[in-house]
Scaffold this motif. Structure first.
Motif, PDB file in Angstrom:
ATOM      1  N   ASN A 166       1.210  -1.277  -0.530  1.00 18.61           N
ATOM      2  CA  ASN A 166       0.214   0.064  -0.171  1.00 18.61           C
ATOM      3  C   ASN A 166       0.734   0.980   0.232  1.00 18.61           C
ATOM      4  O   ASN A 166       0.193   2.539   0.189  1.00 18.61           O
ATOM      5  N   ILE A 167       2.149   1.455  -0.217  1.00 16.22           N
ATOM      6  CA  ILE A 167       3.258   2.353  -0.275  1.00 16.22           C
ATOM      7  C   ILE A 167       3.793   1.949  -1.771  1.00 16.22           C
ATOM      8  O   ILE A 167       4.430   1.206  -2.071  1.00 16.22           O
ATOM      9  N   ASN A 168       4.093   3.295  -2.031  1.00 20.63           N
ATOM     10  CA  ASN A 168       5.841   3.282  -2.533  1.00 20.63           C
ATOM     11  C   ASN A 168       6.606   4.134  -2.437  1.00 20.63           C
ATOM     12  O   ASN A 168       6.417   4.397  -2.040  1.00 20.63           O
ATOM     13  N   VAL A 169       7.983   3.227  -3.243  1.00 17.09           N
ATOM     14  CA  VAL A 169       9.244   3.970  -2.344  1.00 17.09           C
ATOM     15  C   VAL A 169      10.077   4.622  -3.887  1.00 17.09           C
ATOM     16  O   VAL A 169      10.455   3.968  -4.355  1.00 17.09           O
ATOM     17  N   PHE A 170      10.250   5.576  -4.271  1.00 23.98           N
ATOM     18  CA  PHE A 170      11.456   5.892  -4.975  1.00 23.98           C
ATOM     19  C   PHE A 170      12.457   6.770  -4.639  1.00 23.98           C
ATOM     20  O   PHE A 170      13.064   7.342  -3.798  1.00 23.98           O
ATOM     21  N   TYR A 171      13.668   6.252  -4.944  1.00 25.34           N
ATOM     22  CA  TYR A 171      14.759   6.121  -4.515  1.00 25.34           C
ATOM     23  C   TYR A 171      15.865   5.828  -5.305  1.00 25.34           C
ATOM     24  O   TYR A 171      16.227   5.318  -6.678  1.00 25.34           O
ATOM     25  N   ARG A 172      17.050   6.208  -4.945  1.00 29.04           N
ATOM     26  CA  ARG A 172      18.254   6.304  -5.716  1.00 29.04           C
ATOM     27  C   ARG A 172      19.162   4.621  -6.039  1.00 29.04           C
ATOM     28  O   ARG A 172      20.130   4.172  -7.449  1.00 29.04           O
ATOM     29  N   GLY A 173      19.205   4.256  -4.822  1.00 28.99           N
ATOM     30  CA  GLY A 173      20.146   2.841  -4.804  1.00 28.99           C
ATOM     31  C   GLY A 173      19.481   1.880  -3.563  1.00 28.99           C
ATOM     32  O   GLY A 173      19.218   2.760  -2.531  1.00 28.99           O
ATOM     33  N   SER A 174      19.985   0.764  -3.152  1.00 27.58           N
ATOM     34  CA  SER A 174      19.981   0.180  -2.551  1.00 27.58           C
ATOM     35  C   SER A 174      21.190  -0.201  -1.728  1.00 27.58           C
ATOM     36  O   SER A 174      22.305  -0.608  -2.864  1.00 27.58           O
ATOM     37  N   ASP A 175      21.288  -0.312  -0.179  1.00 24.67           N
ATOM     38  CA  ASP A 175      22.404  -0.788   0.593  1.00 24.67           C
ATOM     39  C   ASP A 175      22.404  -2.035   1.618  1.00 24.67           C
ATOM     40  O   ASP A 175      21.483  -1.090   1.799  1.00 24.67           O
ATOM     41  N   PRO A 176      22.962  -2.961   1.953  1.00 22.69           N
ATOM     42  CA  PRO A 176      22.656  -3.595   2.766  1.00 22.69           C
ATOM     43  C   PRO A 176      22.958  -2.705   4.403  1.00 22.69           C
ATOM     44  O   PRO A 176      22.932  -3.070   5.537  1.00 22.69           O
ATOM     45  N   THR A 177      23.643  -1.675   3.739  1.00 22.54           N
ATOM     46  CA  THR A 177      24.103  -0.992   5.532  1.00 22.54           C
ATOM     47  C   THR A 177      23.786  -0.071   5.661  1.00 22.54           C
ATOM     48  O   THR A 177      21.846  -0.041   5.435  1.00 22.54           O
ATOM     49  N   ALA A 178      23.089   0.169   7.341  1.00 27.06           N
ATOM     50  CA  ALA A 178      22.204   1.114   7.761  1.00 27.06           C
ATOM     51  C   ALA A 178      22.590   2.864   7.572  1.00 27.06           C
ATOM     52  O   ALA A 178      23.342   2.866   7.187  1.00 27.06           O
ATOM     53  N   ILE A 179      21.442   3.318   7.972  1.00 27.73           N
ATOM     54  CA  ILE A 179      21.636   4.660   7.770  1.00 27.73           C
ATOM     55  C   ILE A 179      23.348   5.644   8.788  1.00 27.73           C
ATOM     56  O   ILE A 179      23.439   5.226   9.707  1.00 27.73           O
ATOM     57  N   GLY A 180      23.570   6.255   8.206  1.00 24.02           N
ATOM     58  CA  GLY A 180      25.478   6.714   9.230  1.00 24.02           C
ATOM     59  C   GLY A 180      25.541   7.721   8.713  1.00 24.02           C
ATOM     60  O   GLY A 180      25.823   8.518   7.386  1.00 24.02           O
ATOM     61  N   ASP A 181      26.618   8.695   9.527  1.00 25.15           N
ATOM     62  CA  ASP A 181      27.181   9.897   9.031  1.00 25.15           C
ATOM     63  C   ASP A 181      26.694  10.318   7.909  1.00 25.15           C
ATOM     64  O   ASP A 181      26.997  10.941   7.128  1.00 25.15           O
ATOM     65  N   VAL A 182      25.483  10.935   8.573  1.00 24.17           N
ATOM     66  CA  VAL A 182      23.944  12.086   7.431  1.00 24.17           C
ATOM     67  C   VAL A 182      23.690  12.880   9.236  1.00 24.17           C
ATOM     68  O   VAL A 182      23.841  12.315  10.317  1.00 24.17           O
ATOM     69  N   THR A 183      23.588  14.294   8.727  1.00 24.50           N
ATOM     70  CA  THR A 183      22.759  15.440   9.387  1.00 24.50           C
ATOM     71  C   THR A 183      21.475  15.617   9.353  1.00 24.50           C
ATOM     72  O   THR A 183      21.472  16.142   8.007  1.00 24.50           O
ATOM     73  N   LEU A 184      20.286  15.803   9.692  1.00 27.07           N
ATOM     74  CA  LEU A 184      19.501  15.926   9.769  1.00 27.07           C
ATOM     75  C   LEU A 184      18.917  17.794   9.914  1.00 27.07           C
ATOM     76  O   LEU A 184      19.448  18.390  10.990  1.00 27.07           O
ATOM     77  N   VAL A 185      19.086  18.752   8.666  1.00 24.80           N
ATOM     78  CA  VAL A 185      19.250  20.375   8.920  1.00 24.80           C
ATOM     79  C   VAL A 185      18.368  20.819   8.558  1.00 24.80           C
ATOM     80  O   VAL A 185      18.031  22.106   9.125  1.00 24.80           O
ATOM     81  N   GLY A 186      17.474  20.154   7.822  1.00 27.96           N
ATOM     82  CA  GLY A 186      15.798  20.849   7.599  1.00 27.96           C
ATOM     83  C   GLY A 186      14.832  19.940   7.469  1.00 27.96           C
ATOM     84  O   GLY A 186      15.206  18.705   7.351  1.00 27.96           O
ATOM     85  N   MET A 187      13.706  20.130   7.720  1.00 31.78           N
ATOM     86  CA  MET A 187      12.813  19.847   8.077  1.00 31.78           C
ATOM     87  C   MET A 187      11.644  19.913   7.919  1.00 31.78           C
ATOM     88  O   MET A 187      10.666  20.869   8.655  1.00 31.78           O
ATOM     89  N   ASN A 188      10.404  19.811   6.707  1.00 34.26           N
ATOM     90  CA  ASN A 188       9.251  20.840   6.021  1.00 34.26           C
ATOM     91  C   ASN A 188       9.816  21.701   5.787  1.00 34.26           C
ATOM     92  O   ASN A 188       9.329  23.399   6.319  1.00 34.26           O
ATOM     93  N   GLY A 189      10.974  22.196   4.841  1.00 31.07           N
ATOM     94  CA  GLY A 189      11.475  23.067   4.225  1.00 31.07           C
ATOM     95  C   GLY A 189      12.047  23.105   2.815  1.00 31.07           C
ATOM     96  O   GLY A 189      11.353  21.684   2.713  1.00 31.07           O
ATOM     97  N   PRO A 190      12.312  24.337   2.131  1.00 29.63           N
ATOM     98  CA  PRO A 190      12.727  23.459   0.433  1.00 29.63           C
ATOM     99  C   PRO A 190      14.091  22.050   1.323  1.00 29.63           C
ATOM    100  O   PRO A 190      14.480  22.142   1.387  1.00 29.63           O
ATOM    101  N   THR A 191      13.738  21.080  -0.644  1.00 29.87           N
ATOM    102  CA  THR A 191      13.625  20.400  -0.180  1.00 29.87           C
ATOM    103  C   THR A 191      14.641  19.644  -1.763  1.00 29.87           C
ATOM    104  O   THR A 191      13.457  20.078  -2.577  1.00 29.87           O
ATOM    105  N   ARG A 192      15.454  19.566  -2.256  1.00 31.27           N
ATOM    106  CA  ARG A 192      15.911  19.269  -3.854  1.00 31.27           C
ATOM    107  C   ARG A 192      16.047  18.336  -3.946  1.00 31.27           C
ATOM    108  O   ARG A 192      16.741  17.531  -3.202  1.00 31.27           O
ATOM    109  N   ILE A 193      15.466  17.698  -5.233  1.00 30.23           N
ATOM    110  CA  ILE A 193      15.152  15.959  -5.568  1.00 30.23           C
ATOM    111  C   ILE A 193      15.788  15.912  -6.800  1.00 30.23           C
ATOM    112  O   ILE A 193      15.348  16.274  -7.586  1.00 30.23           O
TER     113      ILE A 193
END
Length: 301
Positions: A166-193
């Motif tokens: 009941n959902i769909n996901v559009f993404y750039r690639g897949s990998d077995p690693t967990a999320i890491g070394d990233v920081t959220l700097v904006g939530m519900n602001g302008p976003t570039r895809i």
């Protein structure tokens, strides 16, 4: 800085005059979302392009369910590579000042409402850039009912995610690693895809050809224009098969007599029944004015 701030969201979406969520995010009516499901990507793209919205589409994405169309309201997020001082400051702020739980990606998913679509700029990171896996995709399905995610980055547990119907996901690639070394700097602001820009509350139309972000204030106009084009095409095909009109007459700006023929057909034919919420006063007035000026060869858009 604050995450998901109502004042900021209202500031960047001033053209939306309708209902909003408590956090200020535009709440395009559910009826418009359902009707958007029935239009093509090109039909959505046309009105935006004509109004100067040239960076609303991105097609360079993989799709969990390639044949499934999704429509929903955007919840946006921006991630950047981890810088320790910034990372710890924002993580601590979210936990202590805003009462958020878990890691940054969980904050975004915990905010979702029915018919939402997560739109995340992960700066095209796939290795350790997996915004969702099986568990968080299940959480998205539970919260949104029929939404999904658009991720300029990675996902994991792809074999599990593909089982969520009941959902769909559009993404750039897949990998077995967990999320890491990233920081959220904006939530519900302008976003570039990729080359597209998305604001919170935009209507996300995800199709087999890619994703288009329809600004909230143009969503109804986009749907109405598409529906009018669809039903006019149905009528045109019928009359062409009957030999009543030539292709030149159908493709040109319609005369008042042709419009009157269309409206009689529109009110009586079963194939037009689902379009009868549409009104045609503007088109009739334009046709009357053209007839008063005399014949012309304007092409109908």
């Amino acid at each position: 800085m604050k995450f998901d701030d109502a004042e900021d969201i209202r500031q960047i979406t001033p053209l939306w005059q309708g209902e909003r969520f408590p956090n200020g995010r535009p709440k395009v009516p559910t009826d418009i979302l359902r009707r958007m499901q029935k239009i093509t990507l090109e039909e959505a793209w046309g009105p935006l392009w004509q109004r100067g919205y040239r960076y609303q589409f991105e097609g360079d994405l993989k799709i969990i369910h390639p044949d499934k169309v999704i429509v929903g309201r955007a919840v946006t997020a921006v991630m950047v590579p981890k810088r320790p001082d910034l990372h710890e400051t924002l993580l601590q702020y979210g936990h202590e000042q805003e009462g958020r739980k878990g890691f940054f990606n969980q904050w975004v998913i915990d905010s979702l409402e029915e018919d939402d679509v997560v739109v995340v700029d992960m700066f095209d990171k796939v290795y350790e850039g997996t915004f969702v896996g099986g568990n968080l995709s299940t959480a998205i399905a539970t919260r949104t009912k029929r939404g999904g995610a658009v991720i300029w980055g990675g996902i994991r547990d792809t074999q599990q995610v593909v089982e969520i119907e009941n959902i769909n996901v559009f993404y750039r690639g897949s990998d077995p690693t967990a999320i890491g070394d990233v920081t959220l700097v904006g939530m519900n602001g302008p976003t570039r895809i990729g080359r597209a820009v998305c604001l919170p509350g935009d209507v996300v139309l995800g199709t087999p050809a890619g994703v288009i972000f329809v600004p909230a204030h143009l969503a109804e106009l986009t749907v109405v224009n598409a529906e009018k084009s669809q039903v006019q095409d149905i009528f045109g095909f019928v009359r062409l098969k009957e030999g009543v009109y030539t292709t030149a007459q159908i493709d040109a700006s319609w005369s008042l007599a042709l419009w009157q023929d269309f409206l009689q057909w529109f009110q009586n034919e079963d194939s037009a029944a689902s379009y009868r919420h549409l009104t045609w006063d503007d088109e009739l007035n334009e046709a009357r004015q053209r007839d008063e000026r005399g014949p012309n060869s304007d092409v109908r858009v």
